[in-house]
Design a protein around this motif. Structure first.
Motif, PDB file in Angstrom:
ATOM      1  N   TYR A 183       0.799  -1.091   0.097  1.00 43.50           N
ATOM      2  CA  TYR A 183      -0.035  -0.027  -0.002  1.00 43.50           C
ATOM      3  C   TYR A 183       0.872   1.142  -0.109  1.00 43.50           C
ATOM      4  CZ  TYR A 183      -4.018  -2.642   1.346  1.00 43.50           C
ATOM      5  OH  TYR A 183      -5.210  -3.710   1.638  1.00 43.50           O
ATOM      6  N   PRO A 236       4.454   2.832  -2.565  1.00 39.49           N
ATOM      7  CA  PRO A 236       3.994   1.446  -2.279  1.00 39.49           C
ATOM      8  C   PRO A 236       5.510   0.591  -2.562  1.00 39.49           C
ATOM      9  CG  PRO A 236       3.010   1.967  -4.151  1.00 39.49           C
ATOM     10  CD  PRO A 236       3.523   3.229  -3.544  1.00 39.49           C
ATOM     11  N   GLU A 238      -3.230   3.546   0.408  1.00 36.36           N
ATOM     12  CA  GLU A 238      -3.958   3.035  -0.788  1.00 36.36           C
ATOM     13  C   GLU A 238      -5.144   3.670  -1.323  1.00 36.36           C
ATOM     14  OE1 GLU A 238      -2.117   1.003  -2.361  1.00 36.36           O
ATOM     15  OE2 GLU A 238      -3.521   0.000  -3.701  1.00 36.36           O
ATOM     16  N   GLU A 291      -0.013  -5.426   3.653  1.00 42.34           N
ATOM     17  CA  GLU A 291       0.510  -4.757   2.621  1.00 42.34           C
ATOM     18  C   GLU A 291       1.307  -3.451   3.055  1.00 42.34           C
ATOM     19  OE1 GLU A 291       0.433  -5.737  -0.265  1.00 42.34           O
ATOM     20  OE2 GLU A 291      -1.276  -7.144  -0.242  1.00 42.34           O
TER      21      GLU A 291
END
Lengths: 302, 131
Positions: free
Chosen positions: A12, A38, A73, A158
């Motif tokens: 993310y 990311p 994100e 993430e």
């Protein structure tokens, strides 16, 4: 969540704009604008009480911003269940439930996080020398930290954040943690934010460096770019001064000076001119790097 | 290992170039994967990948899909010829300065170079004939 082969999600990204967080009348963070790409390992640095933990807590939805926006994100993480399953913050000394066995604590994480890899967690716990039948509350601080590191890595979230997770770990355990982090990141790219005071230890791991100072953002940039702005010049005093003067036009600062007889070492920080540094080197001066930790001390010790 | 002021990826690239020049890595040899590099030197895998990408764009390394990364044919010669161009400025000039500081004259230096260079070149000549 992760497809094998094509179109793997690589972590993310984080976008923070004009963030302010206050505790009562105390301002913990003010006017923070920050973009973290990311799929990279980011270093978050700052002296004690500069807002690092507050910043990470906002990203982990443990706190809400007073003003400004925090997007992970592209979405606000607060009370966003799906997003939160993939955001993991491990704070110092592990951040685990204390009054059940460590194995039960892992069971709990396994249920809460779909991407959790139990086999990997057991392997990690074993390599850290942890006894999973013991309750985290009965573990040493270092063992609790190692359990936290285990959960943080095996969650494969993430966005994974380690806030001073090294505390209490001895040197071999820390080395093992860094090695595991590198290996697992290579195999499962995702976003990491690592906050640590052991700057020299995390320096080779982090691609970007973000420094907070007194609740505001001091800088956030590529680690290589930051390092390039520091240089040490060592040699005969006159030559060193001459080389330093050649950099003056660019607005560098002399941040350190040491003399040993006729030899002088100057540490410069600023936008340096590589060509005149090359010239200085050819003229016989030693042109050396400045460790990130020294740059950090210079930038925050005032 | 990483002590220079250059970005770490450049220092890795330079170390690989050095291994190719010294013959530790030969044409067609497979180099470690970026992951192995990252683990061995305890650096970010992206940094290792950046070093490899730089060497690939120079034509020193070539990636073979699904197989790994290899030393390109002609890489040692390519490196040698580019090194020759900077050799005098980067290596000989500092040496001359040191010699001057020590009071070693041009004659002494020349005599030494002639005797040791002929020893060294007879050794490398046989190397190159074998290659």
């Amino acid at each position: 969540m992760k497809a094998n082969g094509t179109a793997t999600i690589q972590g993310y990204g984080v976008q923070i704009s004009d963030l302010a967080v206050r505790y009562g009348s105390t301002t913990a963070l003010e006017g923070v604008n920050l973009d973290l790409a990311p799929g990279r390992i980011h270093g978050l640095l700052g002296r004690n009480g500069t807002g690092k933990t507050t910043l990470l807590s906002v990203l982990a939805s443990l706190r809400q911003p007073h003003t400004g926006s925090v997007l992970v994100e592209g979405q606000a993480p607060f009370e966003h269940e799906v997003l939160m399953e993939n955001i993991c913050l491990i704070r110092e000394s592990g951040d685990v439930i204390g009054d059940v066995s460590a194995a039960d604590a892992l069971d709990f994480v396994e249920v809460a996080r779909p991407s959790f890899d139990r086999e990997y967690a057991d392997r990690l716990a074993h390599s850290f020398g942890l006894d999973l039948s013991v309750k985290p509350a009965a573990m040493s601080r270092g063992q609790r930290s190692a359990l936290g590191a285990t959960i943080g890595l095996a969650s494969r979230a993430e966005l994974t954040m380690f806030d001073e997770v090294h505390l209490g770990m001895d040197a071999p355990t820390r080395q093992k943690f860094y090695d595991e982090l590198i290996a697992d990141f290579a195999e499962h790219p995702r976003t990491f934010i690592i906050s640590s005071h052991l700057i020299s230890e995390i320096e080779p791991l982090v691609e970007t460096v973000t420094i907070l100072k007194n609740g505001t953002l001091l800088l956030s940039e590529e680690a290589d770019d930051l390092r390039r702005r520091g240089v040490t010049l060592t040699g005969p005093t006159a030559l060193v001064d001459q080389a330093a003067a050649a950099q003056t036009v660019l607005g560098h600062t002399v941040v350190g000076s040491r003399d040993l007889g006729p030899t002088r070492q100057l540490t410069l920080y600023g936008d340096l001119d590589q060509r005149s540094l090359d010239e200085a080197e050819r003229a016989g001066l030693q042109v050396g790097p400045v460790p990130l930790q020294d740059l950090f001390i210079h930038l925050t010790d005032a | 290992m990483f002590e220079g002021r250059e970005p770490i990826y450049q220092q890795i690239a330079e170390a690989i170039r050095g291994e190719i020049l010294s013959g530790a890595l030969n044409e067609g040899d497979q180099v470690m994967s970026t992951t192995q590099y990252a683990s061995t030197y305890r650096i970010n895998p992206a940094t290792a990948a950046k070093a490899f990408a730089a060497l690939e764009s120079e034509g020193i390394l070539r990636k073979q899909r699904g197989m790994g990364t290899f030393v390109s044919d002609g890489a040692p010669e390519q490196l040698r010829s580019s090194r020759r161009q900077s050799f005098f400025a980067e290596r000989v000039d500092p040496l001359l300065r040191d010699a001057d500081v020590l009071g070693i004259g041009a004659d002494d230096l020349a005599r030494y170079l002639l005797t040791s260079a002929s020893d060294a070149s007879s050794a490398t000549n046989t190397d190159q004939n074998n290659a």
